[in-house]
Structure formats: structure tokens, C-alpha cells
Design an enzyme around this catalytic site. Structure first.
Site, PDB file in Angstrom:
ATOM      1  N   TYR A 171      -2.733 -27.801  -4.892  1.00 24.27           N
ATOM      2  CA  TYR A 171      -3.687 -26.699  -5.054  1.00 24.27           C
ATOM      3  C   TYR A 171      -3.848 -25.879  -3.779  1.00 24.27           C
ATOM      4  O   TYR A 171      -4.610 -24.913  -3.766  1.00 24.27           O
ATOM      5  CB  TYR A 171      -5.060 -27.263  -5.473  1.00 24.27           C
ATOM      6  CG  TYR A 171      -5.582 -28.276  -4.467  1.00 24.27           C
ATOM      7  CD1 TYR A 171      -5.303 -29.634  -4.630  1.00 24.27           C
ATOM      8  CD2 TYR A 171      -6.281 -27.881  -3.340  1.00 24.27           C
ATOM      9  CE1 TYR A 171      -5.741 -30.564  -3.695  1.00 24.27           C
ATOM     10  CE2 TYR A 171      -6.713 -28.793  -2.403  1.00 24.27           C
ATOM     11  CZ  TYR A 171      -6.446 -30.133  -2.584  1.00 24.27           C
ATOM     12  OH  TYR A 171      -6.869 -31.049  -1.640  1.00 24.27           O
ATOM     13  N   GLY A 172      -3.162 -26.242  -2.717  1.00 22.92           N
ATOM     14  CA  GLY A 172      -3.395 -25.571  -1.435  1.00 22.92           C
ATOM     15  C   GLY A 172      -2.106 -25.157  -0.766  1.00 22.92           C
ATOM     16  O   GLY A 172      -1.292 -24.413  -1.337  1.00 22.92           O
ATOM     17  N   THR A 173      -1.902 -25.657   0.441  1.00 22.01           N
ATOM     18  CA  THR A 173      -0.754 -25.222   1.238  1.00 22.01           C
ATOM     19  C   THR A 173       0.577 -25.694   0.676  1.00 22.01           C
ATOM     20  O   THR A 173       1.622 -25.231   1.144  1.00 22.01           O
ATOM     21  CB  THR A 173      -0.876 -25.730   2.684  1.00 22.01           C
ATOM     22  OG1 THR A 173      -0.857 -27.158   2.685  1.00 22.01           O
ATOM     23  CG2 THR A 173      -2.161 -25.228   3.337  1.00 22.01           C
ATOM     24  N   LEU A 174       0.562 -26.586  -0.316  1.00 24.40           N
ATOM     25  CA  LEU A 174       1.825 -27.050  -0.928  1.00 24.40           C
ATOM     26  C   LEU A 174       2.257 -26.184  -2.109  1.00 24.40           C
ATOM     27  O   LEU A 174       3.366 -26.333  -2.618  1.00 24.40           O
ATOM     28  CB  LEU A 174       1.685 -28.506  -1.400  1.00 24.40           C
ATOM     29  CG  LEU A 174       1.551 -29.535  -0.270  1.00 24.40           C
ATOM     30  CD1 LEU A 174       1.149 -30.897  -0.837  1.00 24.40           C
ATOM     31  CD2 LEU A 174       2.871 -29.662   0.496  1.00 24.40           C
ATOM     32  N   GLU A 209      -0.749 -34.952   4.878  1.00 30.61           N
ATOM     33  CA  GLU A 209      -2.171 -34.917   4.493  1.00 30.61           C
ATOM     34  C   GLU A 209      -2.984 -36.024   5.174  1.00 30.61           C
ATOM     35  O   GLU A 209      -4.169 -36.189   4.886  1.00 30.61           O
ATOM     36  CB  GLU A 209      -2.317 -35.010   2.966  1.00 30.61           C
ATOM     37  CG  GLU A 209      -1.509 -33.989   2.178  1.00 30.61           C
ATOM     38  CD  GLU A 209      -1.826 -32.532   2.522  1.00 30.61           C
ATOM     39  OE1 GLU A 209      -2.786 -32.269   3.265  1.00 30.61           O
ATOM     40  OE2 GLU A 209      -1.079 -31.661   2.054  1.00 30.61           O
TER      41      GLU A 209
END
Ligand code: PCA
Length: 131
Positions: A14-17, A82
Site C-alpha cells: 500500500y506504500g513505497t512498494l 520494513e
């Protein structure tokens, strides 16, 4: 007999990936399974350079993200990025779409108070920010 750990796991990012974001290259050996939304029992907290997913059982949002099939070597890279289990923890997440068992990185550290929350990241600019 199928041993699920041989295929790796399904991860909701949901983010930087996500595609187009700065850590997406880590998923180059992973398989895209589709876009997805969570059940509305979570929120993303904006930590600046990255978001943090957290449980929000009342008044939560349907968080937007992508589901990827991730091999064990890639999973180890993601866990290192992470900082599992310190900064984030990897655990099952409930999606609206049926992808079977899917995990996500939940923020595991305390949040500074007063940060904005959203259903997506990067967060849309609020009207007051528009110039
Ligand atoms: N990377 C992971 C968790 C938060 C972040 O920025 C992701 O994209 O799902």
C-alpha cells in the site's frame, strides 16, 4: 501435496512498494495479482516518506493497494526493508476481494500524535493545501 511456503506468500502492498513508488523494484521477481481494497477496518497514517497501516476497527477506511505473489527470497528482502518485527510486523489482512490468505506490513511502532490518515498513499492533497 502443495507446500504453500515453497510458493511464498501473497502480500498486500500500500506504500513505497506499489507500482511507481520508490521501493517497487524489490518486487521484480514477484507476480502482480491485482489491485485490491481492504475491509474498512484499517487506516494509513502518513509518516512523511512512507505510510503506516494500522488497525482502525471503528470508522476505518477501505485502504487501497496491490496484491503480489512473493517468493521466499523476495519476502526476506521486504522483511529487511520494513525492519520486521521492529518497525513493521507482517500479518494477515482482510480484503474485500477474494485473494485467499494475504499478509501486509502493519506499522508496529508508536505514532506521533496528530498525523493525517487516509485510505491511500501518497495522500491526496487536501483542499486547503491547493494553491
Ligand atoms: N512499504 C510497505 C509498507 C509501507 C511501505 O511504505 C508497502 O508498500 O506496503
Amino acid at each position: 501435496m502443495t507446500l504453500p511456503e515453497c510458493d511464498g506468500v501473497r502480500v498486500f502492498v500500500y506504500g513505497t512498494l506499489r507500482r511507481g513508488q520508490r521501493n517497487h523494484h524489490l518486487l521484480r521477481r514477484a507476480t502482480f495479482l491485482g489491485e485490491a481494497r481492504t475491509r474498512p477496518i484499517y487506516r494509513l497514517v502518513d509518516l512523511g516518506p512512507y505510510p503506516g497501516l494500522c488497525d482502525w476497527p471503528e470508522n476505518g477506511f477501505a485502504v487501497q493497494g496491490e496484491v503480489w505473489q512473493v517468493d521466499p527470497a523476495t519476502l526476506a528482502l521486504l522483511d529487511a526493508l520494513e525492519e520486521v518485527p521492529t518497525l513493521y510486523r507482517r500479518q494477515s489482512i482482510e480484503l474485500q476481494d477474494d485473494f485467499g490468505e494475504v499478509q501486509a506490513y502493519f506499522y508496529n511502532a508508536p505514532f506521533p500524535p496528530g498525523l493525517p490518515t487516509s485510505d491511500r498513499w501518497p495522500m491526496p492533497q487536501s483542499a486547503s493545501d491547493e494553491r
